[in-house]
Write an enzyme that holds these catalytic residues in place. Structure first.
Site, short mmCIF file in Angstrom:
data_model
loop_
_atom_site.label_atom_id
_atom_site.label_comp_id
_atom_site.label_asym_id
_atom_site.label_seq_id
_atom_site.Cartn_x
_atom_site.Cartn_y
_atom_site.Cartn_z
N ASP A 271 49.59 59.10 39.47
CA ASP A 271 49.22 59.34 38.00
C ASP A 271 47.87 59.52 37.37
OD1 ASP A 271 51.96 59.26 38.25
OD2 ASP A 271 52.24 57.65 36.63
N HIS A 333 52.35 64.21 32.62
CA HIS A 333 52.15 62.66 32.11
C HIS A 333 51.66 62.49 30.78
CE1 HIS A 333 52.31 58.63 33.34
NE2 HIS A 333 50.91 58.46 33.55
N HIS A 337 48.26 59.93 27.03
CA HIS A 337 48.82 58.82 27.82
C HIS A 337 49.04 57.85 26.94
CE1 HIS A 337 49.38 55.59 30.79
NE2 HIS A 337 49.35 56.50 31.67
N HIS A 429 47.83 55.79 41.80
CA HIS A 429 47.08 56.54 40.66
C HIS A 429 45.83 57.07 41.37
CE1 HIS A 429 49.12 53.41 38.39
NE2 HIS A 429 49.11 54.09 37.14
#
Length: 897
Positions: A271, A333, A337, A429
């Site tokens: 991510d 995503h 965020h 990540h």
């Protein structure tokens, strides 16, 4: 080495404080939000030094987030699954909060290290001095600076001047020291390290556990979660409670968790990228092992959208293009965020569709997958995904690489989680060096153990079913049919000394009976001053009660505030009297009402339970006590109860001068009826509990010794008040107690309550009162009781204790909007406006029609300096309550924003 004042651009401090959670933001040509016009190139950060206090404030906030993340996740495997998930969610939110700060100030770091900046060496020296020698930093704090130091090293290497060369050497030594610190924590042993140079970091002798223990002294996991709008419910209902009945959750085929994968099958996901350096390094590792993966990109790292919604790709888009060309799935995503569970309407759709537009501009072969930031989603967000033909992908194995600065620790966590789950989706990540370091070790072990790795092929995985808890039992009730009362208060005596507080005491009791305990007003006979003659008092008992329709399942409450008298009989026994307004002190034996007459009245009443409370002083009654029962309500309903509580003994004076114009005894009685008399916390206040609270409390603040007992003829029954649930949503209009009242309550509550207390009987002897056992109570009722206690504590300005009670209510009942609002208002009262806003937001999600919560939310945002959100909340309030008394004031608030 002497520390120098830190005089650096704000970006440096922000990047430092983010620590192990550093976020390198790949800047697009423009930074417009989805659907908004592009604003051109960002404005460069100023070269001038910032105020030291402002820098320190920003640093403390960022370093605090870094430390809070560690506290949240320390020993996280010992937490229940729900608590662990919430801790990780809040930890991620804190991490991304730091990312946002760093992204906005990233350009200032470039300006600081530029050769054209004459103050760069002084600023960097101050910064490095802080990292190397500030006494407030632990070794583990310094691990936060590794990636920043690497960036600084690269920037300084571009300068060939002699000061830059010396600075380059110094930073290199610091990085070597950080490597040693990391190895120290990997081994978790204490040892002394050698001298790494005069100007470099001097290592201490700390263990990771010691570091975490120090952080836990600064923060608690529960408080961090609470400040971020989360109270974790009890995994198991408290003893003595019955769990709530909840519908079984439905299987959501729109989401993938990985639980339906074949055994020993893993999906790797990354991510928050693309990252200009680490994403390509991770891709190279995956290619070396021949392992597929899914990368979930944040839209702003790919580019921006112009006014017409067309994609304008930035440098990060090229990284994602290479990933797609190499066969990796690249999904969505969100754009910024943001926590999408808090977004609605066009803003929510923009977060989803804006990034989808950018990904499609990179390649039409983008994966139709979406991952909600923090895993936080709502029904509107899921519907928006369905409309966009996107599928939600969650995870069941969290590497915590966003929080953990030690690669070997990340490796061990992932391997242990995979071993336990046996299959699933792993969350990494691709924006951390530590992830790059941990990944090969993870892949080596999993491949050796026979795991296979799945890539995206357009199919979905099913979510495991959950089991609903057992249904709740039907709550118990006291079983009374009707409630009656006789309330008497006399100040204006003709021949006895006048009193000041008796009438107000009687009025306070009447209001409590009617407003709190739902006594019908027509069944509360009230006699004040001249009305309270001997004939009228006796008529109230004989005519109104004995012959006025009282039935066997009814209850009768009698309150008298006035003079009492005691006469010694020829036998030596004392006989007590209540004194009517028309009594003569010279002949009160004939014109006052003897307690023997009250006793006869009590025995003649047909009600199940009768309770006499006398705010006067007596002695001379032969009273008895009945035994308790384990099956309290059932047995209590079968037993006649005749009980009496008096303010003091025959030789004592009643203490007037309590708060709000009440006597000390009646004020304490009212506090007991408000909830403090519920000693076992089951929502019922028995006469026995009330006496156990009132008698020692009054004795502790006055010379009175209240007495309690059962009248002859009682069969052990106990008068019962059933506390109603408080429904008040705290707001600025909520009244709090006066300073005088709070001071007295503090004294009343100073003596801790025990399971049994010793009080006087009405003959002057002592007796032990044992609090009845708690009636089985549902978790919903327990939550209500906790909220009620919190409300009482708030009114006494005991904010910490009130916060604890509202928290308890939410642990018992996570969807309790009333408690959520009230917790928020406690934060608001303590000027913690951001925390308050989170709980008011929770409230309106739980109960969207609750107008007062929007008003509170608007006030919190206004105090926090967020005018746009404050206006939106005020607007909703006015739509829900346009004619409310506060509406004009709210409109004025909106005009001032």
């Amino acid at each position: 080495m002497t520390s120098k004042p830190i005089k650096i651009a704000a970006t440096v401090v922000v990047a430092l404080a983010a620590g192990a959670c550093i976020y390198t933001y790949t800047r697009p040509a423009a930074t417009a939000t989805p659907g908004a016009p592009a604003s051109g190139s960002p404005v460069a950060a100023p070269q001038s030094a910032v105020d030291t206090a402002a820098v320190a404030s920003q640093f403390r906030d960022l370093l605090a987030n870094f430390r809070k993340i560690i506290v949240l996740l320390a020993d996280e495997q010992s937490l229940p699954e729900g608590a662990r998930d919430e801790a990780r969610k809040v930890g991620q939110a804190l991490f991304h909060e730091n990312q946002e700060r760093i992204a906005k100030l990233d350009l200032a770091l470039d300006q600081l290290t530029a050769p054209t900046n004459p103050g760069r060496f002084e600023a960097l020296d101050s910064l490095l001095t802080y990292i190397e020698s500030d006494p407030s930093l632990y070794d583990a704090d310094r691990l936060a600076f590794r990636e920043l130091l690497q960036s600084m090293l690269a920037d300084v290497a571009k300068d060939s001047s002699l000061p830059a060369i010396k600075l380059h050497k110094r930073i290199s030594e610091d990085l070597d020291a950080l490597g040693e610190i990391e190895r120290n924590y990997e081994k978790e042993i204490r040892q002394i390290f050698g001298n790494l140079g005069q100007r470099s970091i001097e290592l201490k002798r700390e263990r990771w556990d010691d570091y975490v223990a120090q952080l836990k002294k600064l923060y608690s996991r529960e408080q961090i979660l609470k400040e971020n709008g989360i109270v974790v419910p009890y995994a198991v209902p408290p003893a003595g409670s019955v769990p709530e009945a909840k519908p079984a959750p439905k299987k959501d085929e729109a989401e993938i968790f990985g639980l339906g994968l074949p055994k020993k099958t893993i999906v790797l996901t990354f991510d928050d990228g693309p990252h200009r350096r680490y994403t390509e390094e991770i891709s190279a590792i995956l290619k070396q092992y021949g392992v597929p993966a899914v990368f979930f990109n944040v839209g702003r790292n790919l580019g921006s959208l112009d006014a017409e919604g067309h994609a304008k790709l930035g440098a990060g888009a090229e990284v994602s293009r290479k990933l797609m060309q190499e066969g990796y799935a690249v999904g969505n995503h969100s754009f910024s965020h943001a926590q999408l569970s808090k977004q609605t309407g066009d803003k929510l759709k923009g977060e989803i569709l804006g990034t989808d537009t950018l990904l499609k501009a990179i390649s039409p072969e983008r994966a139709a997958l979406f991952r909600f930031p923090y895993g936080a989603r709502n029904s509107e967000g899921m519907a928006a995904l369905a409309d966009a033909h996107l599928k939600s992908v969650m995870w069941n194995i969290d590497s915590l690489d966003w929080a953990d600065p030690v690669p070997s620790s990340i490796t061990n966590r992932v391997l242990a989680s995979v071993d336990k789950a046996g299959r699933g989706i792993v969350l990494f990540h691709d924006i951390h060096e530590r992830t790059v370091k941990a990944l090969p070790a993870v892949l080596d072990k999993l491949i050796a153990e026979g795991y296979q790795f799945a890539g995206w092929d357009g199919t979905s995985f099913q979510v495991a079913k959950s089991t609903a808890p057992a249904p709740e039992k039907v709550p118990v009730t006291t079983g009374y049919a009707n409630s009656w009362a006789v309330v008497i208060g006399i100040d204006d005596y003709a021949k006895w000394p006048k009193l000041q507080y008796a009438v107000r005491d009687a009025q306070g009791i009447r209001e409590t009976l009617i407003e709190k305990f739902a006594f019908a007003p027509e069944r509360v006979v009230t006699l004040k001053n001249g009305e309270a003659t001997r004939n009228n008092i006796l008529a109230a008992f004989h005519d109104k009660l004995a012959h006025g329709g009282v039935q066997k399942n009814d209850r009768i409450f009698v309150f008298f505030a006035g003079h009492g008298a005691t006469r010694k009989l020829s036998s030596g026994r004392d006989l007590g009297y209540i004194v009517p307004v028309d009594s003569d002190p010279a002949q009160f034996a004939t014109d006052a009402i003897p307690m023997t007459e009250i006793q006869n009245i009590a025995e003649s009443l047909t009600a199940k339970h009768a309770f006499f409370v006398m705010d006067a002083c007596y002695s001379g009654l032969g009273l008895t006590r009945g035994a308790g029962s384990s099956s309290f309500l059932r047995d209590n309903a079968r037993r006649i109860g005749r009980q009496m509580l008096t303010a003091g003994g025959g030789d004592q004076l009643v203490a007037d001068g309590g708060p709000n114009g009440h006597s000390v005894f009646t004020w304490t009685l009212l506090q007991g009826l408000a909830g403090k008399g519920d000693l076992n916390g089951d929502g019922l206040i028995t006469a026995t509990e009330l006496a156990a609270y009132v008698a020692p409390a009054v004795s502790s603040v006055s010379n009175q010794t209240p007495a309690f007992g059962s009248l002859p003829g009682s069969e052990g029954g106990d008068f019962v008040f059933e506390l109603p649930g408080e429904t008040e949503f705290l707001s600025p209009n909520t009244t709090q107690l006066s300073t005088e009242a709070i001071a007295l309550n503090s004294k009343l509550d100073a003596k801790p309550q025990a399971a049994s207390v010793t009080v006087k009987d009405l003959q002057g002897g002592e007796q032990k009162i044992v609090t009845p056992g708690a009636v089985p109570t549902s978790t919903r009722q327990l939550a209500q009781r906790a909220n009620d206690r919190g409300l009482q504590l708030y009114k006494e300005k005991q904010y910490a204790a009130a916060e604890a009670q509202f928290t308890e209510a939410l642990k018992l009942r996570p969807d309790f909007a009333l408690a959520a609002n009230n917790l928020g208002f406690v934060f608001y009262k303590q000027e913690k406006y951001r925390e308050a806003a989170r709980w008011f937001e929770n409230t309106v999600r739980m109960d969207p029609s609750r107008a007062i919560a929007y008003l509170n939310l608007g006030d919190a945002y206004a105090k926090a300096g967020d005018a746009a959100k404050a206006k939106a909340a005020y607007k909703t309030y006015l739509e829900l309550a346009p004619t409310a008394s506060t509406a004009p004031a709210v409109r004025q608030k909106m005009e001032k924003l």
